[in-house]
Design an enzyme around this catalytic site. Structure first.
Site, PDB file in Angstrom:
ATOM      1  N   CYS A 120      50.272  81.729   1.389  1.00  0.00           N
ATOM      2  CA  CYS A 120      51.222  80.615   1.536  1.00  0.00           C
ATOM      3  C   CYS A 120      51.677  80.464   2.976  1.00  0.00           C
ATOM      4  O   CYS A 120      52.184  79.408   3.352  1.00  0.00           O
ATOM      5  CB  CYS A 120      52.411  80.840   0.613  1.00  0.00           C
ATOM      6  SG  CYS A 120      53.134  82.480   0.793  1.00  0.00           S
ATOM      7  N   GLU A 168      49.546  70.734   0.501  1.00  0.00           N
ATOM      8  CA  GLU A 168      49.229  72.166   0.664  1.00  0.00           C
ATOM      9  C   GLU A 168      47.858  72.403   0.018  1.00  0.00           C
ATOM     10  O   GLU A 168      47.752  72.668  -1.182  1.00  0.00           O
ATOM     11  CB  GLU A 168      50.307  73.015  -0.038  1.00  0.00           C
ATOM     12  CG  GLU A 168      50.163  74.500   0.218  1.00  0.00           C
ATOM     13  CD  GLU A 168      50.969  75.369  -0.764  1.00  0.00           C
ATOM     14  OE1 GLU A 168      51.275  74.916  -1.881  1.00  0.00           O
ATOM     15  OE2 GLU A 168      51.253  76.530  -0.395  1.00  0.00           O
TER      16      GLU A 168
END
Ligand code: NAD
Length: 473
Positions: free
Chosen positions: A272, A368
């Protein structure tokens, strides 16, 4: 402290003598701590906790050191199984991630006591366990999160029930079994860490609502964090990011290019914290792209980039009935060469990252992706770069990166973006202590503020007051 450069070299040496397809996965057997139903898992962890709560710090530390040993010993197996199970990521990088977890997840030394003494006596504030923790873990770093959470939570004196991502159930069960084997080797009770063989939304609901579960910890995307935060229980939420990178005119451009490609391609961009989009000042953009190409990046033409959109993005309907573009999960964490093959492009053997120039509103910038695809946006000045980076980060307050030698730029960007992690002049993984100072975690709790979680994050503060005594001065 173990030197990561040495570990990294050791892994390279082992791998050079070994074909990864030779890594033998264990034959199926009854795994410790893995139950058919959530009821059984909760029952077992409750029983185990009544014994474990009597364990002192030294006994807990002995267990943690066994977990570290087994994680080192079985890093290759877990890395291979994680890729097989999830179809995502890179075996070599996953091996490094397991060694990082084993070496740099803090243990009981992270816990401390505050003492206040004076005319009124002595007051202590201690870091105490919550009891049983319910933890939800992602598909992107499955075994690393289970092991990292287990070390931190057991160090804090807790027991844990995991509800892992259904797409990573085999590797997550493997990690739970490993932790149990380590606990038994250290003379501890079985089932202080448990899970279910087939995690589902129903098992998750049961875990979340069970009265014996006192703290919830979610590592994953926005859905799971929102769900836990609305559970009515104390929860730690480690959510999604979309880390922007700014490269300014003072940066060492050659190093910046290599660092960005190293970070962006680590485990095929699954972490992440990994670089997701670049804002390059117009004075240095050409040189940056040129140097990225020297380090394994392949630059798409605008027409090729358009075609790539149709591969890695899909149209779906949101809750309001609007058509929106989201990621095609089939391509998350896949090798850059496999992705680019969909465009019919032949690339050199050492190609590892797809780059393209886009504008700010492009979905590659705004979404993302978790793929080794890096959009680069040219900007006119640093103020514009910061403004765009803040918008692209979407208020996640997760991670941001900068390549610059200008401390005023560092300060300006940090103040504006307010992320939990802010890495300067290094690949993104420096933010979790890889080849950098500081401990590691795979649960970065931005939304709830614990930040780079460690054992102390999984404890509650208790005050112990002794009146009119033990002030010895
Ligand atoms: P995901 O959100 O799909 O799944 C994470 C976990 O939550 C899984 O166990 C899943 O089964 C569960 N889950 C998802 N929605 C749920 C709901 N509504 N109710 C109950 N459970 C639910 O995430 P993933 O694809 O496995 O992981 C990638 C995401 O996680 C990315 O957004 C990434 O940024 C984030 N992530 C964050 C951190 C961090 O430390 N902040 C670490 C790793 C991954």
């Amino acid at each position: 402290m173990i030197d990561e450069n040495k570990v990294s070299q050791l892994v390279k040496d082992v791998l050079s003598e070994m074909n990864l397809s030779d890594v033998k996965l264990p034959a199926p057997r009854k795994q410790l701590g893995v139950f058919d139903t959530m009821e059984e898992a909760l029952d077992a962890v409750n029983k185990a906790y009544t014994q474990f709560r009597k364990y002192n710090k030294e006994q807990r530390e002995n267990i943690i050191s066994e977990i570290r040993k087994l994680t080192h010993a079985e890093a290759e197996t877990m890395a291979k199984l994680a890729v097989e199970d999830t179809k995502m990521g890179n075996v070599y990088h996953k091996i490094l991630k397991h060694h990082l977890v084993a070496d740099k997840t803090p243990g009981t030394e992270d816990l401390d006591t505050r003492a206040m003494s004076g005319d009124g006596g002595l007051t202590l504030v201690e870091m105490a366990p919550y009891g049983i923790i319910g933890a939800i873990t992602p598909s992107t770093n499955p075994s690393c999160t289970v092991i990292c959470n287990s070390i931190g939570m057991l160090a804090g004196g807790n027991a844990v029930v995991f509800n892992p991502h259904p797409h990573a159930k085999r590797i997550s069960a493997y990690a739970v079994d490993l932790v149990n084997r380590a606990v038994l080797a250290a003379g501890g009770p079985e089932n202080v860490v448990v899970t279910v063989a087939n995690p589902t939304m129903d098992t998750s609901k049961m875990m979340v609502n069970h009265p014996s579960v006192k703290l919830l910890v979610a590592t994953g995307g926005p859905g799971v964090v929102k769900m836990l935060l609305s559970s009515g229980k104390k929860a730690i939420g480690a959510g999604a990011g979309n880390p922007p990178v700014i490269v300014d005119e003072t940066a060492d451009i050659r190093k910046a290019a290599k660092d960005i490609i190293d970070g962006c391609t680590f485990d095929n961009n699954l972490p992440c914290i990994a670089e997701k989009e670049v804002f390059a000042l117009k004075e240095v953009a050409d040189e940056l792209i040129h140097n990225m190409q020297k380090h394994g990046a392949y630059l798409l033409t605008p027409a090729q980039a358009k075609k790539l959109e149709d591969v890695v993005l899909v149209w779906t309907e949101n809750k309001k009935g609007e058509r929106v573009r989201t990621i095609n999960k089939d391509w998350v964490g896949r090798d850059a060469k496999k992705i680019i093959a969909q465009l019919g492009i032949d690339v050199p053997e050492d190609m590892r990252c797809i780059i393209c120039e886009t504008d700010f509103s492009h979905p590659f910038v705004q979404t993302e992706l978790m793929m080794p695809i890096l959009p680069i946006v040219r900007v006119n000045n640093f103020d514009e770069a910061v403004e765009m980076a803040v918008k692209a980060e979407h208020g996640n307050r997760h991670t941001a990166h900068l390549h610059s030698k200008n401390v005023d730029h560092m300060t300006q960007y940090a103040k504006a973006i307010e992320t939990t992690i802010f890495v300067k002049n290094a690949p993104s993984y420096a933010g979790i202590g890889f080849n950098a100072e500081g401990w590691t975690t795979f649960t970065i709790a931005g939304p709830t503020g614990e930040g780079i979680t460690s054992p102390r994050s999984f404890t509650r503060l208790r005050r112990c007051v002794l009146s009119d005594a033990l002030y010895i001065i």
